[in-house]
Write a protein that holds these residues in place. Structure first.
Motif, PDB file in Angstrom:
ATOM      1  N   PRO A  17      -2.261 -47.855 -19.483  1.00 50.14           N
ATOM      2  CA  PRO A  17      -2.702 -49.220 -19.746  1.00 50.14           C
ATOM      3  C   PRO A  17      -3.356 -49.297 -21.127  1.00 50.14           C
ATOM      4  CG  PRO A  17      -4.117 -48.168 -18.117  1.00 50.14           C
ATOM      5  CD  PRO A  17      -2.984 -47.222 -18.408  1.00 50.14           C
ATOM      6  N   SER A  18      -3.348 -50.475 -21.718  1.00 46.54           N
ATOM      7  CA  SER A  18      -3.810 -50.605 -23.105  1.00 46.54           C
ATOM      8  C   SER A  18      -5.303 -50.310 -23.271  1.00 46.54           C
ATOM      9  CB  SER A  18      -3.497 -51.988 -23.653  1.00 46.54           C
ATOM     10  OG  SER A  18      -4.412 -52.945 -23.152  1.00 46.54           O
ATOM     11  N   GLN A  19      -6.120 -50.577 -22.262  1.00 47.34           N
ATOM     12  CA  GLN A  19      -7.550 -50.313 -22.312  1.00 47.34           C
ATOM     13  C   GLN A  19      -8.252 -51.025 -23.465  1.00 47.34           C
ATOM     14  OE1 GLN A  19      -7.466 -45.988 -22.342  1.00 47.34           O
ATOM     15  NE2 GLN A  19      -7.985 -45.955 -20.180  1.00 47.34           N
ATOM     16  N   GLU A  20      -7.781 -52.199 -23.807  1.00 47.69           N
ATOM     17  CA  GLU A  20      -8.463 -52.992 -24.825  1.00 47.69           C
ATOM     18  C   GLU A  20      -9.794 -53.472 -24.261  1.00 47.69           C
ATOM     19  OE1 GLU A  20      -6.289 -56.036 -27.187  1.00 47.69           O
ATOM     20  OE2 GLU A  20      -7.656 -57.402 -26.153  1.00 47.69           O
ATOM     21  N   ASP A  55     -19.107 -58.631 -27.695  1.00 45.93           N
ATOM     22  CA  ASP A  55     -19.426 -59.922 -28.311  1.00 45.93           C
ATOM     23  C   ASP A  55     -18.750 -60.093 -29.674  1.00 45.93           C
ATOM     24  OD1 ASP A  55     -20.986 -60.646 -26.165  1.00 45.93           O
ATOM     25  OD2 ASP A  55     -22.881 -60.094 -27.120  1.00 45.93           O
ATOM     26  N   ARG A  56     -18.711 -59.000 -30.458  1.00 44.49           N
ATOM     27  CA  ARG A  56     -18.190 -59.133 -31.819  1.00 44.49           C
ATOM     28  C   ARG A  56     -17.076 -58.168 -32.175  1.00 44.49           C
ATOM     29  NH1 ARG A  56     -23.047 -58.004 -35.333  1.00 44.49           N
ATOM     30  NH2 ARG A  56     -23.353 -56.423 -33.754  1.00 44.49           N
ATOM     31  N   LEU A  57     -16.715 -57.276 -31.241  1.00 45.83           N
ATOM     32  CA  LEU A  57     -15.756 -56.222 -31.556  1.00 45.83           C
ATOM     33  C   LEU A  57     -14.548 -56.240 -30.629  1.00 45.83           C
ATOM     34  CD1 LEU A  57     -18.260 -53.256 -32.043  1.00 45.83           C
ATOM     35  CD2 LEU A  57     -17.240 -54.717 -33.822  1.00 45.83           C
ATOM     36  N   LEU A  58     -13.435 -55.808 -31.172  1.00 43.29           N
ATOM     37  CA  LEU A  58     -12.216 -55.561 -30.413  1.00 43.29           C
ATOM     38  C   LEU A  58     -11.966 -54.057 -30.507  1.00 43.29           C
ATOM     39  CD1 LEU A  58      -9.613 -56.443 -28.957  1.00 43.29           C
ATOM     40  CD2 LEU A  58      -8.602 -56.801 -31.229  1.00 43.29           C
ATOM     41  N   LEU A  59     -11.948 -53.381 -29.367  1.00 42.61           N
ATOM     42  CA  LEU A  59     -11.793 -51.930 -29.301  1.00 42.61           C
ATOM     43  C   LEU A  59     -10.454 -51.635 -28.644  1.00 42.61           C
ATOM     44  CD1 LEU A  59     -15.371 -51.250 -27.895  1.00 42.61           C
ATOM     45  CD2 LEU A  59     -14.673 -51.304 -30.304  1.00 42.61           C
ATOM     46  N   GLY A 100      -6.226 -36.770 -26.226  1.00 43.90           N
ATOM     47  CA  GLY A 100      -7.414 -36.754 -25.384  1.00 43.90           C
ATOM     48  C   GLY A 100      -7.428 -37.927 -24.419  1.00 43.90           C
ATOM     49  N   ARG A 101      -7.019 -39.088 -24.894  1.00 43.71           N
ATOM     50  CA  ARG A 101      -6.954 -40.264 -24.024  1.00 43.71           C
ATOM     51  C   ARG A 101      -5.940 -40.029 -22.907  1.00 43.71           C
ATOM     52  NH1 ARG A 101      -8.670 -45.218 -24.200  1.00 43.71           N
ATOM     53  NH2 ARG A 101      -9.334 -45.037 -26.347  1.00 43.71           N
ATOM     54  N   ALA A 102      -4.807 -39.428 -23.239  1.00 34.94           N
ATOM     55  CA  ALA A 102      -3.784 -39.159 -22.223  1.00 34.94           C
ATOM     56  C   ALA A 102      -4.293 -38.162 -21.181  1.00 34.94           C
ATOM     57  CB  ALA A 102      -2.517 -38.636 -22.886  1.00 34.94           C
ATOM     58  N   ARG A 103      -5.048 -37.156 -21.616  1.00 37.59           N
ATOM     59  CA  ARG A 103      -5.554 -36.133 -20.693  1.00 37.59           C
ATOM     60  C   ARG A 103      -6.740 -36.594 -19.861  1.00 37.59           C
ATOM     61  NH1 ARG A 103      -4.526 -33.372 -25.177  1.00 37.59           N
ATOM     62  NH2 ARG A 103      -6.682 -33.232 -25.851  1.00 37.59           N
ATOM     63  N   HIS A 104      -7.624 -37.394 -20.451  1.00 37.76           N
ATOM     64  CA  HIS A 104      -8.899 -37.698 -19.802  1.00 37.76           C
ATOM     65  C   HIS A 104      -9.089 -39.169 -19.440  1.00 37.76           C
ATOM     66  CE1 HIS A 104      -9.953 -33.597 -20.672  1.00 37.76           C
ATOM     67  NE2 HIS A 104      -9.672 -33.807 -21.948  1.00 37.76           N
ATOM     68  N   GLY A 105      -8.125 -40.016 -19.807  1.00 30.99           N
ATOM     69  CA  GLY A 105      -8.197 -41.424 -19.443  1.00 30.99           C
ATOM     70  C   GLY A 105      -9.051 -42.274 -20.355  1.00 30.99           C
ATOM     71  N   ALA A 126     -17.861 -47.227 -20.625  1.00 36.01           N
ATOM     72  CA  ALA A 126     -16.495 -46.788 -20.300  1.00 36.01           C
ATOM     73  C   ALA A 126     -16.491 -45.342 -19.818  1.00 36.01           C
ATOM     74  CB  ALA A 126     -15.593 -46.954 -21.521  1.00 36.01           C
ATOM     75  N   ALA A 127     -17.311 -44.498 -20.431  1.00 35.26           N
ATOM     76  CA  ALA A 127     -17.401 -43.094 -20.001  1.00 35.26           C
ATOM     77  C   ALA A 127     -17.930 -43.003 -18.576  1.00 35.26           C
ATOM     78  CB  ALA A 127     -18.288 -42.308 -20.961  1.00 35.26           C
ATOM     79  N   HIS A 128     -18.955 -43.785 -18.267  1.00 38.46           N
ATOM     80  CA  HIS A 128     -19.521 -43.778 -16.913  1.00 38.46           C
ATOM     81  C   HIS A 128     -18.499 -44.274 -15.897  1.00 38.46           C
ATOM     82  CE1 HIS A 128     -23.955 -43.898 -18.486  1.00 38.46           C
ATOM     83  NE2 HIS A 128     -23.416 -42.700 -18.579  1.00 38.46           N
ATOM     84  N   ASP A 129     -17.689 -45.263 -16.281  1.00 46.23           N
ATOM     85  CA  ASP A 129     -16.649 -45.773 -15.377  1.00 46.23           C
ATOM     86  C   ASP A 129     -15.532 -44.755 -15.175  1.00 46.23           C
ATOM     87  OD1 ASP A 129     -18.006 -48.169 -15.107  1.00 46.23           O
ATOM     88  OD2 ASP A 129     -16.720 -49.268 -16.522  1.00 46.23           O
ATOM     89  N   THR A 130     -15.169 -44.032 -16.239  1.00 48.77           N
ATOM     90  CA  THR A 130     -14.031 -43.115 -16.197  1.00 48.77           C
ATOM     91  C   THR A 130     -14.370 -41.797 -15.511  1.00 48.77           C
ATOM     92  OG1 THR A 130     -13.172 -44.113 -18.230  1.00 48.77           O
ATOM     93  CG2 THR A 130     -12.295 -41.947 -17.624  1.00 48.77           C
ATOM     94  N   ALA A 131     -15.497 -41.213 -15.852  1.00 47.77           N
ATOM     95  CA  ALA A 131     -15.916 -39.928 -15.263  1.00 47.77           C
ATOM     96  C   ALA A 131     -17.431 -39.968 -15.091  1.00 47.77           C
ATOM     97  CB  ALA A 131     -15.497 -38.762 -16.146  1.00 47.77           C
ATOM     98  N   PRO A 132     -17.906 -40.597 -14.022  1.00 46.78           N
ATOM     99  CA  PRO A 132     -19.345 -40.824 -13.876  1.00 46.78           C
ATOM    100  C   PRO A 132     -20.199 -39.567 -13.796  1.00 46.78           C
ATOM    101  CG  PRO A 132     -18.130 -41.682 -11.970  1.00 46.78           C
ATOM    102  CD  PRO A 132     -17.122 -41.172 -12.941  1.00 46.78           C
TER     103      PRO A 132
END
Length: 191
Positions: free
Chosen positions: A8-11, A15-19, A64-69, A123-129
């Motif tokens: 998934p794109s994970q965009e 408030d002011r940023l697009l990641l 890294g994103r592919a391996r760890h989400g 995002a880190a807490h959501d992915t691997a708490p």
């Protein structure tokens, strides 16, 4: 890269940023930031002097994103999509997230680093708490240490390693929670 098409794109919008996840199309923008000497005043030896170094950085981020989400993002202004830098978290060999960012000098002083860091910690807490979120900075970069403090990390180690640094500068390791002895040893060795 095929694995990017399967994820998934994970965009993320703040408030002011697009990641957005780093892609090969970001290489030239990333290289402009990483080759700019102003972004390396605290550690001049880290500056990218070749485009190949930036290609490697982006490819490692994608892998890294592919391996760890989860992994580093391209950071853009939400209003005009101007490229501001990269940042986010990457999973380390020690099983801790490493929080980091590098922004173009025109973006400094606007609170973007804190906004980005807050999104990355969430995002880190959501992915691997169960994985600690850590950050590594130099004592000659108090602004980055202040960002780590603002997003809930605490100083867990300060000192010197075998890697050369400017005179009077020490390395710091920050974390959002206690780390194991093994994790601490890895963080100090790689600070």
């Amino acid at each position: 890269m095929v694995h990017q098409l399967l994820m998934p794109s994970q965009e993320i919008r703040t408030d002011r940023l697009l990641l957005t996840p780093l892609t090969p199309t970001d290489i030239d923008d990333v290289h402009a930031v990483f080759s700019d000497a102003r972004t390396w005043t605290h550690l001049p030896g880290g500056r990218h002097t070749t485009r190949a170094a930036t290609v490697d950085l982006v490819q490692r981020g994608i892998g890294g994103r592919a391996r760890h989400g989860l992994g580093a993002w391209a950071v853009r202004s939400a209003s005009d999509h101007a490229f501001l830098g990269i940042g986010g978290v990457d999973m380390t060999a020690a099983g801790v997230w490493n929080l980091g960012y590098r922004l173009t000098p025109s973006a400094w002083g606007n609170g973007y680093a804190t906004e980005l860091a807050r999104a990355a910690v969430a995002a880190a807490h959501d992915t691997a708490p169960d994985a600690p979120v850590t950050g590594r900075v130099l004592t000659n970069n108090p602004a980055s240490a202040a960002v780590l403090d603002r997003v809930g990390l605490s100083l867990v180690w300060q000192g010197s390693t075998a890697s050369p640094l400017p005179d009077g500068v020490e390395r710091q390791v920050w974390s959002d929670r206690a780390v194991s002895r093994t994790q601490r040893a890895w963080l100090v060795a790689n600070a």
